[in-house]
Design a protein around this motif. Structure first.
Motif, PDB file in Angstrom:
ATOM      1  N   SER A 155     -17.510  17.412  -7.096  1.00  0.00           N
ATOM      2  CA  SER A 155     -16.165  17.621  -6.857  1.00  0.00           C
ATOM      3  C   SER A 155     -15.362  16.433  -6.660  1.00  0.00           C
ATOM      4  N   PRO A 156     -14.629  16.101  -7.748  1.00  0.00           N
ATOM      5  CA  PRO A 156     -13.892  14.646  -7.449  1.00  0.00           C
ATOM      6  C   PRO A 156     -12.465  15.117  -7.085  1.00  0.00           C
ATOM      7  N   GLN A 157     -11.916  14.909  -5.879  1.00  0.00           N
ATOM      8  CA  GLN A 157     -10.792  15.477  -5.408  1.00  0.00           C
ATOM      9  C   GLN A 157     -10.002  13.916  -5.009  1.00  0.00           C
ATOM     10  N   ALA A 158      -8.603  14.465  -5.453  1.00  0.00           N
ATOM     11  CA  ALA A 158      -7.689  13.321  -5.434  1.00  0.00           C
ATOM     12  C   ALA A 158      -8.343  11.839  -6.185  1.00  0.00           C
ATOM     13  N   ALA A 159      -9.065  11.919  -7.260  1.00  0.00           N
ATOM     14  CA  ALA A 159      -9.867  10.901  -8.103  1.00  0.00           C
ATOM     15  C   ALA A 159      -8.839  10.278  -8.823  1.00  0.00           C
ATOM     16  N   TRP A 160      -9.093   9.304  -9.715  1.00  0.00           N
ATOM     17  CA  TRP A 160      -8.141   8.500 -10.714  1.00  0.00           C
ATOM     18  C   TRP A 160      -8.991   8.020 -11.731  1.00  0.00           C
ATOM     19  N   ILE A 161      -8.250   7.785 -12.773  1.00  0.00           N
ATOM     20  CA  ILE A 161      -8.971   7.261 -13.722  1.00  0.00           C
ATOM     21  C   ILE A 161      -8.286   6.014 -14.397  1.00  0.00           C
ATOM     22  N   ASP A 162      -7.063   5.759 -14.181  1.00  0.00           N
ATOM     23  CA  ASP A 162      -6.348   4.534 -14.721  1.00  0.00           C
ATOM     24  C   ASP A 162      -5.353   3.933 -13.852  1.00  0.00           C
ATOM     25  N   TYR A 163      -5.673   2.621 -13.684  1.00  0.00           N
ATOM     26  CA  TYR A 163      -4.762   1.897 -12.552  1.00  0.00           C
ATOM     27  C   TYR A 163      -3.603   1.656 -13.088  1.00  0.00           C
ATOM     28  N   TRP A 164      -3.263   1.650 -14.325  1.00  0.00           N
ATOM     29  CA  TRP A 164      -1.938   1.595 -14.936  1.00  0.00           C
ATOM     30  C   TRP A 164      -0.887   2.700 -14.873  1.00  0.00           C
ATOM     31  N   GLN A 165      -1.553   4.184 -14.733  1.00  0.00           N
ATOM     32  CA  GLN A 165      -0.755   5.058 -15.044  1.00  0.00           C
ATOM     33  C   GLN A 165      -0.043   5.810 -13.614  1.00  0.00           C
ATOM     34  N   ASN A 166      -0.513   6.879 -13.101  1.00  0.00           N
ATOM     35  CA  ASN A 166       0.148   7.449 -12.153  1.00  0.00           C
ATOM     36  C   ASN A 166      -0.675   7.656 -10.790  1.00  0.00           C
ATOM     37  N   ASP A 167      -1.443   7.047 -10.263  1.00  0.00           N
ATOM     38  CA  ASP A 167      -1.952   6.957  -9.038  1.00  0.00           C
ATOM     39  C   ASP A 167      -1.619   5.797  -8.350  1.00  0.00           C
ATOM     40  N   ASP A 168      -2.794   5.028  -7.937  1.00  0.00           N
ATOM     41  CA  ASP A 168      -2.771   4.120  -6.598  1.00  0.00           C
ATOM     42  C   ASP A 168      -1.948   2.724  -6.818  1.00  0.00           C
ATOM     43  N   LEU A 169      -2.034   2.185  -8.155  1.00  0.00           N
ATOM     44  CA  LEU A 169      -1.643   0.941  -8.262  1.00  0.00           C
ATOM     45  C   LEU A 169      -0.289   0.621  -9.156  1.00  0.00           C
ATOM     46  N   HIS A 170       0.018   1.658  -9.926  1.00  0.00           N
ATOM     47  CA  HIS A 170       1.287   1.729 -10.805  1.00  0.00           C
ATOM     48  C   HIS A 170       1.700   3.060 -10.807  1.00  0.00           C
ATOM     49  N   ARG A 171       3.272   3.340 -11.187  1.00  0.00           N
ATOM     50  CA  ARG A 171       3.484   4.521 -11.579  1.00  0.00           C
ATOM     51  C   ARG A 171       4.295   4.260 -13.029  1.00  0.00           C
ATOM     52  N   TRP A 172       3.578   4.584 -14.194  1.00  0.00           N
ATOM     53  CA  TRP A 172       3.816   4.352 -15.424  1.00  0.00           C
ATOM     54  C   TRP A 172       4.272   2.730 -15.500  1.00  0.00           C
ATOM     55  N   GLY A 173       3.331   1.811 -14.986  1.00  0.00           N
ATOM     56  CA  GLY A 173       3.584   0.576 -15.056  1.00  0.00           C
ATOM     57  C   GLY A 173       4.390  -0.224 -14.162  1.00  0.00           C
TER      58      GLY A 173
END
Length: 624
Positions: free
Chosen positions: A182-200
């Motif tokens: 059960s991945p909860q609030a997981a992420w797959i892409d540092y560039w996209q829409n979670d912790d490190l960027h929002r659409w770059g």
């Protein structure tokens, strides 16, 4: 992703109480059910070092129920936030439903954190042979099922945020004993829409508070220190991200250095997109996301989407609700920020969805939760079960932004003009009310995405568009998209779009005897942001090779606003706000095209006139 607790001391104390879901930032210790004996924990405690394929050993804690009868499945969590230092004196409320079924709970510090060997890189890459987070999970599971007495050979993984990612990445090369995750609030892409960027666009304050805390110290002593009571002032004075790094970070975080040196969507990011390795879905997966998750609202949906591309046995499910980061795991949760919806949505999740999921797949008892997507719908405040996603009955419906500041279901007539404002990087729009506290340890961070937006709608650099009061409910279920026709006098720019539910002025009766401070907290006229997002102009045509904008040229800006399930109630109004900064949660765009925004010089930051023109619209998936 949660990240540090309310402060580092509280994080360690909470871990001692077995709050290993690692909610962050927490505001109080976990509630607990009474222990059977005041002097004895309901769990035994063991700490050991588990070997990996390269010889590194990872700090691992085993919590075994004292009254265990017969072999039990293992419920395994990997985390960078530290493992419990002792058995808890009682069962945390968030664990109670799981404890009733019986599990051997295992917690492991990730490579390079706390007592584990190696170097912590924050990398999310899946490599051919490892070591990486997928191989570490595989090796740990292999060792546990072979060496832990009393286990039944079945392992489940779960966690929120970084532990959620750690529960997801094993899907890229699952161990045969991994029977559910059960991945909860997981992420797959540092560039996209979670912790490190929002659409770059770089998440500035979060980078400082979260990334620094994980890499400046192997344990929990890496807290970022501010020299201002208002982080808005702090980041404004700091200047560029490169200047911030040189003065305050000083090489203590390799990831922050990498973010500065990789301003575009290059191989540094694409090589870490671990979900590209997903094939046929073979492990039952309960993905969980919060519609108001201020940290990781996007990744779990994308894992679900990727799994569904090859899921012949319907093993991937999705759960979402009006939750901030991790609040679904707190029994008794019934608030969306200041809004009390008076329905205990989280208890329903932990008892009727999460517990049956693991019970079925790890114990072989009962039925798994039904439905492809289970959503606690905001506005109606009811649970909905959807057996397909997106919904076949959801119709793409357009709301047009009009030059007079209204919103209409009718397209504008020819000749309608643009609206304009001046965006000044020296006076950026704050993302929440000032003074802005650090991300941690203060609790204001948790609900900023649900905060009343009236604090900015009077600013001359924010355009507000508002509908007439709705004459019927409008139910929106699925992906929302903003499409602006916009121009700037600069050669680069950001546009931030907010979709807002405006409550009626008579929504509640205010008690004249209410205490001081109650008036500004009332819900009459409350502007509840339902969806908010930013797009950076340099990346409109390519996020690999950014290009300057043509000054004054009206350009199409698609601003995806993610998945939502919300009812705009009759009598409410729909509002859209448009602005060009969101500070300091997002770094400032200098509005002059430069090769690397993180290295922009002071003279690169210039004022720009922004225009929002006819054809700008919001596309809603409306369910009739």
């Amino acid at each position: 992703m949660p990240k540090p607790f309310e402060d580092f001391a509280m994080r360690r104390a909470a871990l001692a109480l077995l709050l290993a879901t690692v909610l962050a930032p927490a505001t109080a210790p976990a509630q607990t059910a009474p222990a059977t004996a005041a002097s004895q924990s309901p769990f035994t405690y063991e700490k050991l070092m588990v070997p990996m394929r390269d010889g590194a050993r990872l700090e691992t804690v085993i919590l075994r129920p004292r009254d265990a009868k017969g072999p039990l499945p293992i419920l395994f969590q990997r985390t960078p936030y530290g493992v419990p230092q002792a058995a808890p004196p009682a069962v945390p409320a968030s664990f109670a439903a799981l404890v009733k079924d019986g599990y051997i709970f295992v917690f492991q510090s990730m490579r390079g954190r706390f007592g584990s060997d190696g170097k912590f890189t924050l990398s999310t890459a899946v490599t051919p042979k490892g070591p990486d987070e997928a191989t570490d999970a595989y090796d740990a599971i292999d060792w546990l099922v072979k060496n832990l007495p009393g286990n039944n050979g079945r392992v489940g993984m779960w966690g929120i945020s970084y532990p959620g990612f750690a529960a997801a990445i094993p899907l890229a090369r699952p161990h045969p004993a991994l029977k559910a995750t059960s991945p909860q609030a997981a992420w797959i892409d540092y560039w996209q829409n979670d912790d490190l960027h929002r659409w770059g666009a770089l998440r500035l304050s979060y980078m400082a508070d979260w990334v620094y805390s994980l890499q400046a110290d192997k344990g929990d002593a890496g807290e970022f220190t501010y020299d201002s009571v208002d982080t808005y002032d702090f980041f404004l004075r700091a200047g560029s991200v490169e200047a911030l790094e040189k003065r305050y970070v000083q090489g203590k975080s390799a990831m922050i250095t990498a973010l500065i040196e990789h301003p575009n969507h290059d191989e540094f990011y694409t090589s870490q997109r671990w979900a590209d390795a997903l094939g046929k879905t073979t492990v039952p997966t309960l993905n969980v996301a919060g519609y108001w998750d201020q940290e990781d609202p996007w990744g779990s949906w994308q894992i679900f989407r990727k799994q569904r591309q090859n899921d012949p046995n319907n093993l991937s499910q999705m759960v979402a609700g009006p939750w901030a980061h991790g609040t679904w795991s707190r029994p008794g949760e019934h608030k969306l920020g200041s809004i009390d919806y008076k329905v205990d949505s989280s208890t329903r999740f932990v008892e009727e969805i999460q517990a049956p999921f693991f019970r079925h797949w790890l114990h072989g008892k009962g039925a798994p939760p039904q439905g492809l997507v289970n959503s606690f719908q905001s506005g109606s405040w009811t649970w909905r079960r959807y057996d397909r996603w997106p919904l076949a009955e959801a119709t793409a419906t357009t709301l047009w932004l009009r030059a007079d500041g209204s919103i209409s279901w009718q397209a504008p007539a020819p000749g309608e003009g643009c609206r304009s404002y001046v965006s000044d990087p020296a006076n950026p729009v704050p993302f929440r009310e000032r003074p802005i506290s650090p991300t941690y340890p203060r609790p204001e961070w948790r609900w900023w995405e649900a905060a009343d937006q009236r604090f900015v709608d009077h600013r001359p650099d924010v355009l507000s568009y508002v509908s007439a009061p709705l004459d019927a409910d409008v139910t929106v279920t699925g992906e929302i998209l903003a499409q602006l026709q916009a121009a700037t006098s600069g050669t680069d720019s950001d546009f931030v779009v907010k979709l807002i539910d405006v409550f009626p002025d008579d929504y509640e009766k205010l008690d004249n005897a209410a205490p001081l401070g109650a008036y500004p907290r009332q819900l009459n006229g409350y502007q509840l942001p339902v969806a908010m997002e930013v797009r950076r102009g340099r990346f409109l045509k390519s996020d690999v090779t950014p290009q300057p904008l043509v000054p004054g040229q009206v350009t199409a800006w698609d601003v995806p606003l993610r998945e939502h399930d919300h009812v705009f109630k009759k009598g409410h109004r729909i509002m859209v706000q448009v602005q060009s900064s969101w500070f300091p949660v997002i770094d400032r765009n200098p509005q002059k095209f430069v090769p690397n925004i993180a290295k922009a010089a002071p003279e690169d930051f210039v004022r720009a006139e922004q225009q929002v023109c006819p054809g700008s619209k919001i596309v809603l998936p409306v369910v009739r």
